[in-house]
Design a protein around this motif. Sequence first.
Motif, PDB file in Angstrom:
ATOM      1  N   SER A  38       0.824  -1.205   0.000  1.00 30.07           N
ATOM      2  CA  SER A  38       0.000   0.000   0.000  1.00 30.07           C
ATOM      3  C   SER A  38       0.861   1.258   0.000  1.00 30.07           C
ATOM      4  O   SER A  38       2.029   1.234   0.397  1.00 30.07           O
ATOM      5  CB  SER A  38      -0.898   0.003   1.240  1.00 30.07           C
ATOM      6  N   GLY A  84       0.616   2.713  13.731  1.00 32.17           N
ATOM      7  CA  GLY A  84      -0.613   2.925  12.976  1.00 32.17           C
ATOM      8  C   GLY A  84      -0.436   3.909  11.835  1.00 32.17           C
ATOM      9  O   GLY A  84      -1.165   3.876  10.852  1.00 32.17           O
ATOM     10  N   PHE A  85       0.550   4.799  11.941  1.00 32.39           N
ATOM     11  CA  PHE A  85       0.832   5.715  10.841  1.00 32.39           C
ATOM     12  C   PHE A  85       1.440   4.988   9.643  1.00 32.39           C
ATOM     13  O   PHE A  85       1.378   5.472   8.525  1.00 32.39           O
ATOM     14  CB  PHE A  85       1.774   6.840  11.292  1.00 32.39           C
ATOM     15  N   SER A  88      -2.556   1.112   8.628  1.00 32.33           N
ATOM     16  CA  SER A  88      -3.770   1.481   9.364  1.00 32.33           C
ATOM     17  C   SER A  88      -4.295   0.365  10.264  1.00 32.33           C
ATOM     18  O   SER A  88      -4.917   0.636  11.282  1.00 32.33           O
ATOM     19  CB  SER A  88      -4.852   1.931   8.388  1.00 32.33           C
ATOM     20  N   TRP A  91      -3.444   0.520  14.033  1.00 30.97           N
ATOM     21  CA  TRP A  91      -4.185   1.328  15.009  1.00 30.97           C
ATOM     22  C   TRP A  91      -5.027   0.400  15.873  1.00 30.97           C
ATOM     23  O   TRP A  91      -5.078   0.560  17.090  1.00 30.97           O
ATOM     24  CB  TRP A  91      -5.079   2.359  14.332  1.00 30.97           C
TER      25      TRP A  91
END
Length: 129
Positions: A38, A84-85, A88, A91
Motif C-alpha cells: 500500500s 498505525g501511521f 492502518s 491502530w
Amino acid sequence: MTAPDPVRAGRALGGAGAAILLLEGIAVLFVPRGIAQSGDGLTGPRLTVLSVLAVLLVLASGLQRRPPGLVIGTVLQVPLLLTGFLGSAMWLVGGLFVLIWAYLLQIRKDLLGSAFGPVRSAPPAPPAD
C-alpha cells in the motif's frame, strides 16, 4: 484487594507482561507485509524502524523480571501504537495491545498495591493460639 502471596503474584504478572511484549514484537514483524502493498511501499527507513521496534519489544520481554522492565515495556507502548501511521490496521492491533497492557498494570496495582513499585513480601501471619 491484595494478593495473599505478593511474590508469586509478581512473578505471574511479570510472565504475563513478558508474553504480551513478545506477542507485540511478533505483531510488529507482520506490518512490513501490509506496508509493502500500500501507499509508498516499504522503504528502508520504515523497515529499519519496524525491525528495531520488534527487537526492542522482544528484549523488553526478557527484562520483565528486573525492576526497570515494567517501565521500559510501558514506554514501548507508545511507538507500538504509532505504527498505525505506517499501516492502518496497526491502530486496531496496537490499540488492543495497549489496552491489554493497561489492564495488566491495573491488575498489578490491585494485587500488589502499586503498578510500578517493587514486589514486597506478604506480612507474616499472626501466630495461631
